[in-house]
Design a protein around this motif. Structure first.
Motif, mmCIF file in Angstrom:
data_model
loop_
_atom_site.group_PDB
_atom_site.id
_atom_site.type_symbol
_atom_site.label_atom_id
_atom_site.label_comp_id
_atom_site.label_asym_id
_atom_site.label_seq_id
_atom_site.Cartn_x
_atom_site.Cartn_y
_atom_site.Cartn_z
ATOM 1 N N LEU A 139 -3.065 -0.250 8.072
ATOM 2 C CA LEU A 139 -2.561 0.550 6.957
ATOM 3 C C LEU A 139 -1.300 -0.070 6.368
ATOM 4 N N GLN A 140 -0.455 -0.619 7.224
ATOM 5 C CA GLN A 140 0.769 -1.240 6.729
ATOM 6 C C GLN A 140 0.465 -2.514 5.949
ATOM 7 N N ILE A 141 -0.492 -3.302 6.417
ATOM 8 C CA ILE A 141 -0.889 -4.499 5.658
ATOM 9 C C ILE A 141 -1.380 -4.070 4.278
ATOM 10 N N GLN A 142 -2.233 -3.059 4.220
ATOM 11 C CA GLN A 142 -2.745 -2.594 2.928
ATOM 12 C C GLN A 142 -1.616 -2.061 2.053
ATOM 13 N N ASN A 143 -0.692 -1.329 2.641
ATOM 14 C CA ASN A 143 0.453 -0.791 1.906
ATOM 15 C C ASN A 143 1.296 -1.929 1.320
ATOM 16 N N ILE A 144 1.531 -2.955 2.117
ATOM 17 C CA ILE A 144 2.293 -4.117 1.652
ATOM 18 C C ILE A 144 1.568 -4.798 0.493
ATOM 19 N N LEU A 145 0.261 -4.991 0.644
ATOM 20 C CA LEU A 145 -0.524 -5.629 -0.417
ATOM 21 C C LEU A 145 -0.501 -4.798 -1.701
#
Length: 139
Positions: free
Chosen positions: A33-39
């Motif tokens: 979820l954090q990777i997606q949020n960063i992207l």
């Protein structure tokens, strides 16, 4: 993406985040979820084509299964990124490691290796790590 690098600058940042998440052999939902949020939210990924994510993920997983795959991954990351983005890469790696509220020994070792491979000054690394820890504290 250049002719001599299989990764764009953004791909290299994504690859490192995925590698940190996978380093302990458990990719946690909070990390994904954090990777997606960063992207979705960081300006550095404003033009990133999310369709590349499966290709980059598969490449990282394939490399991590090889004996010298981590060294190869770091080589690809260094080749794709200008030095001015090394601290950004380290900050993103720290954010992913801290996303689930805990940094285990394997993830800490991965961050140490990343710090070394990207030649991040120890004082700068400590500040980046402290910032990530502060952002991901829970009540």
């Amino acid at each position: 993406m250049t002719d001599d690098s299989p990764l764009t600058e953004a791909d290299a940042l994504v690859a490192l985040m995925i590698a940190v998440s996978a380093s302990d052999e458990t990719i946690r939902t909070a990390e994904l979820l954090q990777i997606q949020n960063i992207l979705d939210h960081l300006p550095i990924f404003a033009d990133y084509d999310g369709a590349a994510l499966p290709r980059v993920s598969e490449m990282v997983f394939d490399l991590l299964e090889q004996e010298d795959g981590l060294d190869a991954l770091f080589g690809l990351v260094r080749d794709a990124l200008p030095e001015r983005l090394f601290e950004t890469a380290y900050a993103l790696a720290c954010d992913i490691a801290a996303a689930d509220g805990q940094i285990g020994q394997v993830e800490a070792r991965m961050l140490e290796e990343t710090r070394h491979e990207l030649s991040i000054d120890r004082l700068h690394a400590a500040a980046i790590e402290r910032g990530a820890k502060a952002r991901y504290q829970s009540l």
